[in-house]
Design an enzyme around this catalytic site. Structure first.
Site, mmCIF file in Angstrom:
data_model
loop_
_atom_site.group_PDB
_atom_site.id
_atom_site.type_symbol
_atom_site.label_atom_id
_atom_site.label_comp_id
_atom_site.label_asym_id
_atom_site.label_seq_id
_atom_site.Cartn_x
_atom_site.Cartn_y
_atom_site.Cartn_z
ATOM 1 N N SER A 142 0.831 -1.194 0.000
ATOM 2 C CA SER A 142 0.000 0.000 0.000
ATOM 3 C C SER A 142 0.870 1.250 0.000
ATOM 4 O O SER A 142 1.868 1.313 0.719
ATOM 5 C CB SER A 142 -0.881 0.028 1.256
ATOM 6 O OG SER A 142 -1.730 -1.095 1.297
ATOM 7 N N SER A 143 0.480 2.231 -0.795
ATOM 8 C CA SER A 143 1.140 3.527 -0.810
ATOM 9 C C SER A 143 2.634 3.369 -1.128
ATOM 10 O O SER A 143 2.973 2.912 -2.212
ATOM 11 C CB SER A 143 0.895 4.222 0.532
ATOM 12 O OG SER A 143 1.250 5.565 0.482
ATOM 13 N N SER A 144 3.520 3.676 -0.179
ATOM 14 C CA SER A 144 4.947 3.485 -0.439
ATOM 15 C C SER A 144 5.217 2.011 -0.785
ATOM 16 O O SER A 144 6.066 1.700 -1.624
ATOM 17 C CB SER A 144 5.759 3.898 0.791
ATOM 18 O OG SER A 144 7.132 3.851 0.532
ATOM 19 N N TYR A 166 -1.581 -0.979 -4.243
ATOM 20 C CA TYR A 166 -2.654 -0.120 -3.753
ATOM 21 C C TYR A 166 -2.169 1.314 -3.601
ATOM 22 O O TYR A 166 -1.403 1.627 -2.694
ATOM 23 C CB TYR A 166 -3.139 -0.628 -2.387
ATOM 24 C CG TYR A 166 -3.888 -1.945 -2.474
ATOM 25 C CD1 TYR A 166 -5.259 -1.961 -2.674
ATOM 26 C CD2 TYR A 166 -3.216 -3.149 -2.376
ATOM 27 C CE1 TYR A 166 -5.950 -3.155 -2.766
ATOM 28 C CE2 TYR A 166 -3.899 -4.363 -2.469
ATOM 29 C CZ TYR A 166 -5.276 -4.353 -2.662
ATOM 30 O OH TYR A 166 -5.947 -5.537 -2.756
ATOM 31 N N HIS A 286 -6.981 7.632 0.479
ATOM 32 C CA HIS A 286 -5.661 7.012 0.471
ATOM 33 C C HIS A 286 -5.404 6.244 1.754
ATOM 34 O O HIS A 286 -5.597 6.804 2.828
ATOM 35 C CB HIS A 286 -4.589 8.096 0.325
ATOM 36 C CG HIS A 286 -3.210 7.534 0.177
ATOM 37 N ND1 HIS A 286 -2.692 7.186 -1.051
ATOM 38 C CD2 HIS A 286 -2.271 7.229 1.090
ATOM 39 C CE1 HIS A 286 -1.472 6.708 -0.877
ATOM 40 N NE2 HIS A 286 -1.188 6.724 0.418
#
Ligand SMILES: *[C@@H]1O[C@H](CO)[C@@H](O)[C@H](O)[C@H]1NC(C)=O
Ligand SMILES: *[C@@H]1O[C@H](CO)[C@@H](O)[C@H](O)[C@H]1NC(C)=O
Ligand SMILES: *[C@@H]1O[C@H](CO)[C@@H](O)[C@H](O)[C@H]1NC(C)=O
Ligand SMILES: *[C@@H]1O[C@H](CO)[C@@H](O)[C@H](O)[C@H]1NC(C)=O
Ligand SMILES: *[C@@H]1O[C@H](CO)[C@@H](O)[C@H](O)[C@H]1NC(C)=O
Ligand SMILES: *[C@@H]1O[C@H](CO)[C@@H](O)[C@H](O)[C@H]1NC(C)=O
Ligand SMILES: *[C@@H]1O[C@H](CO)[C@@H](O)[C@H](O)[C@H]1NC(C)=O
Length: 425
Positions: A142-144, A166, A286
């Site tokens: 997710s994200s990073s 994601y 987010h």
């Protein structure tokens, strides 16, 4: 606005380690024997007691401000490992803000000496020491961690067989010549984060290929998720990721399927849907909540190791010319999820006929009567309860258009960044 979100230590978040996981067959372990580096990221694993002799490996990669423990607790990959017998590796960033380096040439390039290489070395460790299957290695995050998933897919396409990212950005989008591997605060590329780094499909594909020059094998199948209301890592990055992988994988857009896998998500199918899929999540912020069973189906992990109930029906049909025996095994496994309100059901149907090759079909469905478990990752990170009052934690959202969460902050100040986003800093 972005750097403050991710670049500072998020120690305050660690106080909220709610015991979300229960009834697991095993526990999260740090692998102190893993010393290969080359960066200082730590290796954690979840090895279920049901582990297959030769087990698929799922890399589950945390977001900024997170760590291995958070991603273990906030997702269901471990609980599902009990069912499917795979190994989960949870890499844990050594950076102070818990971000992954996805910006240095070192991490973007194959064997370049960055975090991506460290994670691949964790895979090798799991293959050698835990019976991991080197031919079944999958990455999600997710994200990073989603950015890292894209980086791994680009630099190690021979290792990673499939990815699910994601709320990330294209491979190479974060690159900056000043970025250095192993720093305590990995470079944050604001221009990319806000979706203003725009390239065409062939430019993005060339970038991917430049990270493993000379490679002519196949690239991993990719699944890319993004929320339309993402004001951390902006939604525009989804279109850029899709351009990138559609070119690398040589598939073009085929069709949209609305309300898939759940209400307000649009599935964007490329080619025949076996190599590239995007999920556009309407009004989702987010990061997009993790859809573990969709990921596992994408990875091809669909056959439960153990079954709580099974039936076997055998019928024999005799004709004048041939004899056909059909065996149908229906296995239904219910898994207690990490919250009491959610249940995951896996159904596998295997049909075997003596006159044709074995065929196997499998469907996975998440009980969508509530989506509490997939939202857990967001809600548990963002709020804490003191008596009757819930405030957002350090670096969490505390305001913005249509924000319905807490507007006060624990041990920090709610700071306005834009009309969509205020954050506790
Ligand atoms: C990036 O790293 C690779 C591998 O270490 C190296 O061969 C290449 O020259 C580097 N490129 C740049 C622009 O520094
Ligand atoms: C993509 O960009 C490159 C470099 O700017 C350009 O040469 C090429 O024509 C572009 N391709 C397409 C399909 O627009
Ligand atoms: C890309 O796919 C098309 C058909 O969809 C095919 O004709 C073409 O040869 C493929 N290109 C490569 C480089 O594989
Ligand atoms: C497919 O869905 C995406 C996301 O909602 C949208 O941006 C795009 O315009 C759609 N494409 C078509 C052809 O409908
Ligand atoms: C879907 O989106 C609509 C429009 O924003 C919203 O009213 C509805 O609550 C959403 N449904 C779900 C299940 O999120
Ligand atoms: C989904 O879960 C809810 C709450 O546990 C339960 O009441 C409902 O029967 C379940 N639905 C299905 C289709 O399993
Ligand atoms: C806020 O919510 C309303 C009602 O659901 C919706 O119409 C509007 O588009 C939302 N605004 C944004 C910026 O998402």
């Amino acid at each position: 606005m972005i750097p403050q979100v991710f670049l500072v230590a998020a120690a305050a978040l660690y106080i909220l380690h709610a015991p979300l996981i229960n009834a697991l067959s095993s526990s999260l372990q740090q692998v102190t024997g893993f010393t290969a580096g080359p960066t200082a990221a730590a290796m954690y694993v979840y090895i279920p007691t049901t582990k297959l002799t030769l087990a698929p490996i799922v890399l589950a990669i945390h977001y900024c401000g997170g760590n291995a423990d958070y991603y273990f607790s906030g997702t269901q990959y471990a609980a599902l490992a009990d069912t499917y017998g795979y190994i989960v590796i949870y890499p844990s960033s050594a950076a102070s803000g818990g971000c992954w380096d996805v910006a240095s040439n070192a991490t973007l390039t194959r064997n370049g000496g960055g975090d991506s290489e460290t994670i691949i070395n964790m895979v090798s460790y799991a293959v050698v020491n835990y019976g991991g299957d080197a031919t079944k290695v999958y990455a999600t995050g997710s994200s990073s961690g989603a950015m890292m998933t894209n980086v791994l897919a680009g630099a190690y396409p021979d290792v990673i067989k499939a990815g699910s990212a994601y709320s990330g950005v294209p491979d190479g989008c974060f690159y900056d010549p000043s970025a250095v591997a192993g720093t305590t605060t990995p470079f944050w590329n604001t221009a990319c984060g806000i979706g203003t780094v725009v390239k065409n499909a062939s430019e993005w594909a060339s970038l991917v290929k430049s990270y493993y020059p000379g490679y002519s094998g196949s690239y991993p199948k990719m699944m890319l998720w993004h929320g339309t209301s993402d004001f951390y890592v902006f939604y525009a990055n989804l279109a850029q990721e899709l351009l990138q992988w559609s070119s690398v994988l040589n598939v073009s857009f085929s069709k949209n399927v609305t309300n898939t896998p759940t209400t307000n998500y649009t599935e964007m199918i490329y080619g025949d849907g076996t190599k590239l899929i995007g999920y556009s999540a309407l009004n989702v912020g987010h990061p997009v909540p993790v859809h573990e069973t969709v990921d596992l189906a994408w990875f091809g992990i669909t056959t439960p190791v153990t079954a709580s109930a099974s039936t076997l029906t055998t019928t024999t049909t005799t004709t004048t010319a041939t004899t056909t025996t059909t065996a149908t095994t229906t296995t239904t496994t219910s898994i207690a999820a990490t919250t009491t309100t959610t249940k995951v059901t896996a159904t596998t149907t295997i049909s075997t006929t003596t006159t044709s090759p074995t065929s196997s079909t499998s469907t996975l469905s998440k009980n969508t009567s509530t989506s509490a478990s997939s939202i857990q990752i967001v809600t548990t990170l963002k709020t804490t309860t003191t008596g009757s009052q819930a405030c957002s934690l350090l670096y969490a959202q505390c305001g913005g258009i249509n924000w319905t969460g807490a507007t006060c902050c624990t041990a920090s100040t709610c700071t306005f960044y834009n009309s969509y986003y205020s954050q506790c800093v």
